[in-house]
Scaffold this active site. Structure first.
Site, PDB file in Angstrom:
ATOM      1  N   SER A  25       0.800  -1.214   0.000  1.00 10.33           N
ATOM      2  CA  SER A  25       0.000   0.000   0.000  1.00 10.33           C
ATOM      3  C   SER A  25       0.839   1.275   0.000  1.00 10.33           C
ATOM      4  CB  SER A  25      -0.959   0.033   1.187  1.00 10.33           C
ATOM      5  OG  SER A  25      -0.221   0.220   2.390  1.00 10.33           O
ATOM      6  N   TYR A  58      -3.063   0.563  -3.062  1.00  3.96           N
ATOM      7  CA  TYR A  58      -4.237   1.087  -2.373  1.00  3.96           C
ATOM      8  C   TYR A  58      -3.766   1.959  -1.220  1.00  3.96           C
ATOM      9  CZ  TYR A  58      -3.266  -2.558   1.054  1.00  3.96           C
ATOM     10  OH  TYR A  58      -2.648  -3.358   1.985  1.00  3.96           O
ATOM     11  N   ALA A  75       6.112  -1.781  -3.293  1.00  2.00           N
ATOM     12  CA  ALA A  75       6.133  -0.423  -3.855  1.00  2.00           C
ATOM     13  C   ALA A  75       7.316   0.391  -3.340  1.00  2.00           C
ATOM     14  CB  ALA A  75       4.823   0.290  -3.541  1.00  2.00           C
TER      15      ALA A  75
END
Length: 128
Positions: A25, A58, A75
């Site tokens: 996320s 997200y 990420a």
């Protein structure tokens, strides 16, 4: 038929953390999420201005007023602290809804404090 349009954008945010060993996320200051009309757990596209990488993840709401922009999990491999990113959320709507739609565009300073908000964006021109 539905089409997909920009619904919310946080422009040129500064990455404050990158946590590789987190589950995934992007953590974003809740003030920024609210200003951009982006919900917690909403799918977003993150574009790293420094290296051109574009990724989907997200959101997780970070502490209000903290200025946090933290890429988590895999990420985190795509950004370094101090990189500039653009965070965008999209919404699906009918063509009729799209004709009336205006995205929430939020500009921030180097500390991820809101400097300006607008609902209109056109090449070479930003209107408040």
């Amino acid at each position: 038929m539905n089409i997909t349009l920009l619904s919310g954008k946080i422009h040129r945010a500064t990455v404050t953390q990158a946590e590789l060993n987190y589950v995934g996320s992007i953590t974003i200051d809740q003030d920024l999420l609210e200003a951009a009309g982006i919900m917690e757990y909403e799918k977003v596209c993150v574009v790293n201005i420094n290296n051109g990488i574009r990724l989907e993840t997200y959101t997780i709401a970070g502490e209000k007023g903290s200025g946090i922009i933290c890429l988590n999990g895999a990420a985190a491999r795509y950004a370094q602290v101090s990189d500039k990113v653009i965070i965008m959320a999209y919404a699906q709507m009918t063509k009729e809804e799209a004709q009336k739609h205006k995205p929430n565009v939020v500009f921030v300073d180097d500390n991820n404090r809101i400097t300006r908000k607008t609902n209109y964006e056109k090449h070479g021109q930003i209107v408040e």
